[in-house]
Every structure is written in C-alpha cells, then in structure tokens.
Design a protein around this motif. Structure first.
Motif, PDB file in Angstrom:
ATOM      1  N   ILE A 179      35.673  43.598  44.504  1.00 46.71           N
ATOM      2  CA  ILE A 179      36.647  42.719  45.159  1.00 46.71           C
ATOM      3  C   ILE A 179      38.037  42.889  44.128  1.00 46.71           C
ATOM      4  CG2 ILE A 179      37.109  40.284  45.861  1.00 46.71           C
ATOM      5  CD1 ILE A 179      33.976  40.323  46.102  1.00 46.71           C
ATOM      6  N   PRO A 180      39.086  42.997  44.888  1.00 44.23           N
ATOM      7  CA  PRO A 180      40.268  42.971  43.978  1.00 44.23           C
ATOM      8  C   PRO A 180      40.570  41.645  43.536  1.00 44.23           C
ATOM      9  CG  PRO A 180      40.718  43.199  46.292  1.00 44.23           C
ATOM     10  CD  PRO A 180      39.304  43.288  46.278  1.00 44.23           C
ATOM     11  N   LEU A 181      41.381  41.517  42.359  1.00 37.32           N
ATOM     12  CA  LEU A 181      41.956  40.477  41.892  1.00 37.32           C
ATOM     13  C   LEU A 181      43.359  40.145  42.663  1.00 37.32           C
ATOM     14  CD1 LEU A 181      42.198  38.219  39.389  1.00 37.32           C
ATOM     15  CD2 LEU A 181      43.521  40.082  38.396  1.00 37.32           C
ATOM     16  N   GLU A 182      43.403  39.129  43.486  1.00 37.32           N
ATOM     17  CA  GLU A 182      44.244  38.959  44.319  1.00 37.32           C
ATOM     18  C   GLU A 182      44.844  37.554  44.514  1.00 37.32           C
ATOM     19  OE1 GLU A 182      43.901  40.101  48.607  1.00 37.32           O
ATOM     20  OE2 GLU A 182      44.003  42.477  48.124  1.00 37.32           O
ATOM     21  N   GLY A 187      33.270  30.716  36.455  1.00 45.39           N
ATOM     22  CA  GLY A 187      34.495  30.997  36.529  1.00 45.39           C
ATOM     23  C   GLY A 187      34.502  32.672  36.790  1.00 45.39           C
ATOM     24  N   VAL A 188      33.571  33.185  37.453  1.00 48.57           N
ATOM     25  CA  VAL A 188      33.682  34.519  37.775  1.00 48.57           C
ATOM     26  C   VAL A 188      33.958  34.732  39.096  1.00 48.57           C
ATOM     27  CG1 VAL A 188      32.097  35.300  35.647  1.00 48.57           C
ATOM     28  CG2 VAL A 188      31.144  34.929  38.030  1.00 48.57           C
ATOM     29  N   GLY A 189      34.104  33.505  40.162  1.00 48.48           N
ATOM     30  CA  GLY A 189      34.486  33.622  41.232  1.00 48.48           C
ATOM     31  C   GLY A 189      33.098  33.719  42.304  1.00 48.48           C
ATOM     32  N   LYS A 190      32.074  33.139  41.833  1.00 48.24           N
ATOM     33  CA  LYS A 190      31.037  33.171  42.459  1.00 48.24           C
ATOM     34  C   LYS A 190      30.861  32.334  44.004  1.00 48.24           C
ATOM     35  CE  LYS A 190      28.129  30.246  40.496  1.00 48.24           C
ATOM     36  NZ  LYS A 190      28.591  29.141  41.591  1.00 48.24           N
ATOM     37  N   SER A 191      31.723  31.227  43.706  1.00 51.69           N
ATOM     38  CA  SER A 191      31.745  30.428  44.851  1.00 51.69           C
ATOM     39  C   SER A 191      32.653  30.874  45.962  1.00 51.69           C
ATOM     40  CB  SER A 191      32.353  28.842  44.381  1.00 51.69           C
ATOM     41  OG  SER A 191      31.551  28.363  43.663  1.00 51.69           O
ATOM     42  N   THR A 192      33.730  31.625  45.473  1.00 47.31           N
ATOM     43  CA  THR A 192      34.716  32.157  46.295  1.00 47.31           C
ATOM     44  C   THR A 192      34.041  33.444  46.856  1.00 47.31           C
ATOM     45  OG1 THR A 192      36.440  31.967  44.612  1.00 47.31           O
ATOM     46  CG2 THR A 192      36.873  33.375  46.447  1.00 47.31           C
ATOM     47  N   THR A 193      33.138  34.028  46.264  1.00 42.95           N
ATOM     48  CA  THR A 193      32.214  34.975  46.923  1.00 42.95           C
ATOM     49  C   THR A 193      31.389  34.595  47.908  1.00 42.95           C
ATOM     50  OG1 THR A 193      32.705  36.395  44.941  1.00 42.95           O
ATOM     51  CG2 THR A 193      30.983  37.368  46.477  1.00 42.95           C
ATOM     52  N   ASN A 242      33.618  41.228  41.051  1.00 44.16           N
ATOM     53  CA  ASN A 242      34.819  40.533  41.239  1.00 44.16           C
ATOM     54  C   ASN A 242      35.961  40.606  40.536  1.00 44.16           C
ATOM     55  OD1 ASN A 242      36.253  38.733  42.929  1.00 44.16           O
ATOM     56  ND2 ASN A 242      35.765  36.944  41.721  1.00 44.16           N
ATOM     57  N   MET A 243      37.108  40.557  40.833  1.00 47.15           N
ATOM     58  CA  MET A 243      38.427  40.629  40.155  1.00 47.15           C
ATOM     59  C   MET A 243      38.460  42.074  39.501  1.00 47.15           C
ATOM     60  SD  MET A 243      38.946  36.798  38.368  1.00 47.15           S
ATOM     61  CE  MET A 243      38.031  35.520  38.980  1.00 47.15           C
ATOM     62  N   SER A 244      37.901  42.928  40.363  1.00 48.05           N
ATOM     63  CA  SER A 244      37.752  44.369  39.920  1.00 48.05           C
ATOM     64  C   SER A 244      39.174  45.013  39.480  1.00 48.05           C
ATOM     65  CB  SER A 244      37.013  45.161  40.938  1.00 48.05           C
ATOM     66  OG  SER A 244      36.928  46.420  40.431  1.00 48.05           O
ATOM     67  N   ILE A 303      43.704  35.621  47.362  1.00 51.04           N
ATOM     68  CA  ILE A 303      42.549  35.004  47.383  1.00 51.04           C
ATOM     69  C   ILE A 303      42.511  33.965  46.779  1.00 51.04           C
ATOM     70  CG2 ILE A 303      40.189  35.283  46.561  1.00 51.04           C
ATOM     71  CD1 ILE A 303      40.324  38.030  46.649  1.00 51.04           C
ATOM     72  N   ARG A 304      43.110  33.552  45.549  1.00 56.23           N
ATOM     73  CA  ARG A 304      43.314  32.063  44.871  1.00 56.23           C
ATOM     74  C   ARG A 304      43.972  31.071  45.746  1.00 56.23           C
ATOM     75  NH1 ARG A 304      45.789  29.329  42.354  1.00 56.23           N
ATOM     76  NH2 ARG A 304      47.747  30.637  41.730  1.00 56.23           N
ATOM     77  N   GLU A 305      45.141  31.614  46.197  1.00 50.36           N
ATOM     78  CA  GLU A 305      45.922  30.616  47.072  1.00 50.36           C
ATOM     79  C   GLU A 305      45.327  30.118  48.312  1.00 50.36           C
ATOM     80  OE1 GLU A 305      50.292  31.988  45.473  1.00 50.36           O
ATOM     81  OE2 GLU A 305      49.584  32.753  47.327  1.00 50.36           O
TER      82      GLU A 305
HETATM   83  P1  ADP Z   1      32.973  30.424  40.014  1.00 49.69           P
HETATM   84  O1  ADP Z   1      32.148  29.975  41.438  1.00 49.69           O
HETATM   85  O2  ADP Z   1      32.183  31.451  39.387  1.00 49.69           O
HETATM   86  O3  ADP Z   1      32.903  29.400  39.079  1.00 49.69           O
HETATM   87  P2  ADP Z   1      35.248  30.286  41.631  1.00 49.69           P
HETATM   88  O4  ADP Z   1      34.686  31.025  43.021  1.00 49.69           O
HETATM   89  O5  ADP Z   1      35.475  28.733  41.629  1.00 49.69           O
HETATM   90  O6  ADP Z   1      34.175  30.649  40.385  1.00 49.69           O
HETATM   91  O7  ADP Z   1      36.540  31.189  41.354  1.00 49.69           O
HETATM   92  C1  ADP Z   1      37.262  30.650  39.879  1.00 49.69           C
HETATM   93  C2  ADP Z   1      38.787  30.772  40.324  1.00 49.69           C
HETATM   94  O8  ADP Z   1      39.071  32.258  40.482  1.00 49.69           O
HETATM   95  C3  ADP Z   1      39.259  29.735  41.701  1.00 49.69           C
HETATM   96  O9  ADP Z   1      40.549  29.662  41.290  1.00 49.69           O
HETATM   97  C4  ADP Z   1      39.339  31.158  42.319  1.00 49.69           C
HETATM   98  O10 ADP Z   1      40.213  30.885  43.468  1.00 49.69           O
HETATM   99  C5  ADP Z   1      39.744  32.331  41.779  1.00 49.69           C
HETATM  100  N1  ADP Z   1      39.217  33.776  42.286  1.00 49.69           N
HETATM  101  C6  ADP Z   1      37.857  34.044  42.595  1.00 49.69           C
HETATM  102  N2  ADP Z   1      37.979  35.399  42.926  1.00 49.69           N
HETATM  103  C7  ADP Z   1      39.379  35.752  42.658  1.00 49.69           C
HETATM  104  C8  ADP Z   1      39.593  37.037  43.183  1.00 49.69           C
HETATM  105  N3  ADP Z   1      38.901  38.257  43.609  1.00 49.69           N
HETATM  106  N4  ADP Z   1      41.109  37.126  42.921  1.00 49.69           N
HETATM  107  C9  ADP Z   1      41.865  36.106  42.521  1.00 49.69           C
HETATM  108  N5  ADP Z   1      41.282  35.079  42.300  1.00 49.69           N
HETATM  109  C10 ADP Z   1      40.076  34.727  42.394  1.00 49.69           C
END
Ligand code: ADP
Length: 388
Positions: free
Chosen positions: A343-346, A144-150, A307-309, A349-351
């Motif tokens: 990386i900002p919390l935006e 849940g820290v945004g690893k995959s998104t990153t 992330n979500m800094s 990014i999520r949408e």
């Molecule tokens: P993980 O791989 O660590 O479990 P995800 O990449 O799936 O995490 O991200 C978890 C949630 O957070 C997703 O809904 C994603 O869109 C959101 N998210 C990730 N990074 C950001 C960010 N920098 N700003 C806003 N939302 C983010």
C-alpha cells in the motif's frame, strides 16, 4: 453491601444520575458470590483482576485454568448480575480469562471455553458469532504502522466483493482498545443500542457493521488497561454484540505481541491473521514476532501487507521508495507466508482517514484503493479456499 437494595437487575443506560462508584463498593457487592466449588467467596479466591470503573461501567476478569470455563460460567454470570444491581452501575463486564493454554490440547490450545470450542467448530460461549463465517485478525508487531487504517479499508474493500449470496457482509471489531480508531475512521459516534437483555447492536458505517470500545468509553479520559482487562473488554465485544449474519468479521487487534494479544489470539475463534508492517527493518522484526505469536496458537497467517511501501510523487508521477522497499515481500518468502501486497504512502490516505472518509469508498480510483481491493480479493480467496 448496604448499597445493594435498589435496582437489583437492570442496567440503567442513559440514566441521568451517576454516583461515584468505588472498587470497594464493587468488592462488597461481590462478597455474596461464591466460587465454583461453592466453599469460599469469589473475592477470596485470588482469581479477580483489578477492577476498572469508567463512567459507571465496571470491568473485571476471573482467572481460570483452561478447561474450567464451564464450571466458572455460572460464577461469572452471578458476579456480573450482582455488579449490575449496584446503584450507579450503567454496565458490567465480567469475563473468564485463561492466561495459559492447557497442556494436552489439540493444535489449537484450549485456553478457554471459547478457544476449545473454537477448535471444535463454533464457540458455544459466543452465540452471537454463530452466523459469522470467518473472523480474521489484522495485527502488527508495533503501533503506528497503519494497522487500523488497513483494517478499515480492507473491511470496506471486502464489502465490494461478491460471495455465494451476493455482496459480502462485513463487520469490524475494533479491539485496539489502547487507541480505538474506528469511530474516527468510519466517522461514527454515539452509543450502540441495547437490543435484548445485554446485547449491543453494532453501529453501521459505509455498509459495514462496526463495534468499538470507543463507542462505550470516553476517549478523552486516559484508561489504564491490564492484560486480562484487555481480553475481557474484547471478549465482551465478541460475545455481547449482535453481529448477525456476516461473511467476514475483521478484528483490529491491539498493536504488539504481549500477553493481551496472545490471550485474544487464543480466545477469538480466528480463521486467520493478516500482519501489517512498514518496510523498515525494525517494523519487520516486530512483524516477525506477530507471525510467531499466531503460529504459536495455531492461527493460520493469511499474509503480510507492506504499508507505506512507496510514495508516488504528485509532480513527477514516479514511485519513490522512502523506506527500504520490498522488505516485507522478502520477509514473507523467508517465513513461507503469503505476501498480500503493498500500500503506497499517500497523503490522501491520511487526510481522508482523519476525516472519516476511507479511500476505498471515497477515492475508489486511487492507487491506494486499488491496492486495498486487490488485497481484499486475496484475503477472501484464501478464506473461501479454507472453507471449501
Ligand atoms: P496503527 O493502527 O498501526 O497504530 P494507524 O492506522 O492509526 O496505525 O495509522 C497511523 C497514522 O498513519 C494515521 O495518521 C494514518 O492516517 C496514517 N497512515 C496509515 N497508512 C498510511 C498510508 N499508507 N499513507 C499515509 N498515511 C498512512
């Protein structure tokens, strides 16, 4: 064994019939496969993991000691071939898994043929990685820290950089098999094509090659993965996917630092690892575990990403630090590892991520895209320096 007479060698992908396959049938089918010493049957060695069957695909692993891989490879191949011959089997994956490293190995423990070969250069058992210059892991101490998104945006930002032969060629291996997100992040669906024998062609999204367990199993069905199974599934994606020529293969690791992650860190020929953390203390403690895990298996840490800094307000344009900010930078200093960036919390990014529209490609002018590009440049510089 009575069921063994039909279809002795080939996978039947896309066949219109799927019989309910049972563990007993698989075990019966394996009864004729002998162990490496040729004296007792494989099924009697106590080395088999649980057998996982989903949608006609069978997965299991054989526990071996580090250094035994060459001896056990023919057994593995025989077991896989035997299972593939079972009616109703659409695919089979049998892997060798060494849970513990050998004692007297060099800095990089040789937990398997792959790991020992990796420390010696290119892994012999992964010929499909022969033309992949660098394999890197994107990891986090918890989910849940945004690893995959990153991982997704980092990979795409890497495709925008230039290397010795033009634009970098990049692939993503979604090893987060508990919650594979690359199909969604890259807006990809469908089954990978089988090219020759048992090799799978990765799918392609935004100019990046992508392979995910999500393309192979039905994500709506719950799956119970055990440590060795996780390693098996990931090993197959490293071994059996036709990656071709790549500058960087980004591996999105399963979250956490358990046995499965450790095995993967040992088995994949990793050039380095990037750790993703959110600024909160708790996540940083987990991140520290991630750093320690890679250090234990002698994989270099390329750096920490926060992330979500911070949050940039649409209305006032100011940066708001929702979580205690800067923790990751300080932590990097304490751990003596590079800090790669924030990386900002935006909301964007999520949408965009949810819609399969990664910001790096679809909102290149955003602060987030710029942050990902800067981090990608740092990562590439670190890899290129190591190569030189
Ligand atoms: P993980 O791989 O660590 O479990 P995800 O990449 O799936 O995490 O991200 C978890 C949630 O957070 C997703 O809904 C994603 O869109 C959101 N998210 C990730 N990074 C950001 C960010 N920098 N700003 C806003 N939302 C983010």
């Amino acid at each position: 064994m009575g069921a063994s007479m039909r279809g002795t060698s080939r996978e039947r992908t896309g066949a219109g019939w799927i019989m309910a396959l049972t563990t007993e049938q698989v075990l019966a089918r394996l009864a004729s496969v002998m162990s490496a010493d040729g004296r007792i049957a494989l099924v009697e060695t106590g080395r088999l993991s649980d057998i996982v069957i989903t949608d006609g695909r069978v997965m299991l692993s054989i526990a071996i000691e580090a250094g035994e891989a060459a001896r056990w490879e023919p057994v593995r191949a025989a077991a896989e071939a035997a299972i593939k011959g079972l009616p109703g089997v659409l695919g089979a994956l049998v892997s060798l898994t060494a849970e513990r490293a050998a004692d007297a190995t060099p800095a990089r423990p040789g937990a398997s043929a792959a790991a020992s070969a990796a420390s010696a250069g290119r892994p012999e058992v992964y010929p499909n990685l022969a033309k992949v210059r660098h394999v890197i892991a994107v990891a986090s101490g918890k989910g849940g820290v945004g690893k995959s998104t990153t991982a997704c945006n980092l990979a795409l930002a890497l495709t925008m950089l230039s290397g010795p032969a033009g634009r970098l060629k990049v692939g993503v291996l979604d090893a987060d098999i508990y919650g594979p997100s690359m199909p969604k992040l890259f807006a990809l669906k469908g089954q990978p094509r089988i090219t020759s024998g048992r090799t799978l062609a990765p799918l392609e999204g935004y100019g990046c090659k992508v392979m995910s367990i999500g393309f192979l199993v039905d994500l709506s069905k719950a799956m119970i993965w055990r440590g060795p199974m996780v390693a098996s599934a990931i090993t197959q994606m490293l071994r059996d996917v036709e990656w071709g020529e790549l500058d960087v293969l980004v591996v999105d690791m399963p979250p956490g630092t358990g046995d499965a992650q450790l095995t993967l860190a040992q088995q994949a020929p990793l050039a380095g690892a990037v750790i993703v953390s959110t600024p909160q203390d708790l996540a940083l403690i987990d991140a520290r575990r991630g750093v320690a895990m890679f250090k234990d298996v002698d994989v270099p840490i390329l750096g920490l990403i926060e992330n979500m800094s911070y949050f940039v307000c649409d209305e006032c344009g100011k940066r708001h630090h929702i979580f205690a900010h800067g923790g990751a930078r300080e932590e990097s200093g304490r751990l003596a590892i590079p800090f790669l960036g924030e990386i900002p919390l935006e909301l964007e990014i999520r949408e965009r991520s949810d819609a399969g529209l990664p910001v790096v490609v679809t909102a290149p002018e955003s602060t987030a895209a710029e942050a990902y590009r800067r981090i990608a440049a740092e990562v590439w510089a670190a890899l290129d320096n190591r190569r030189k």
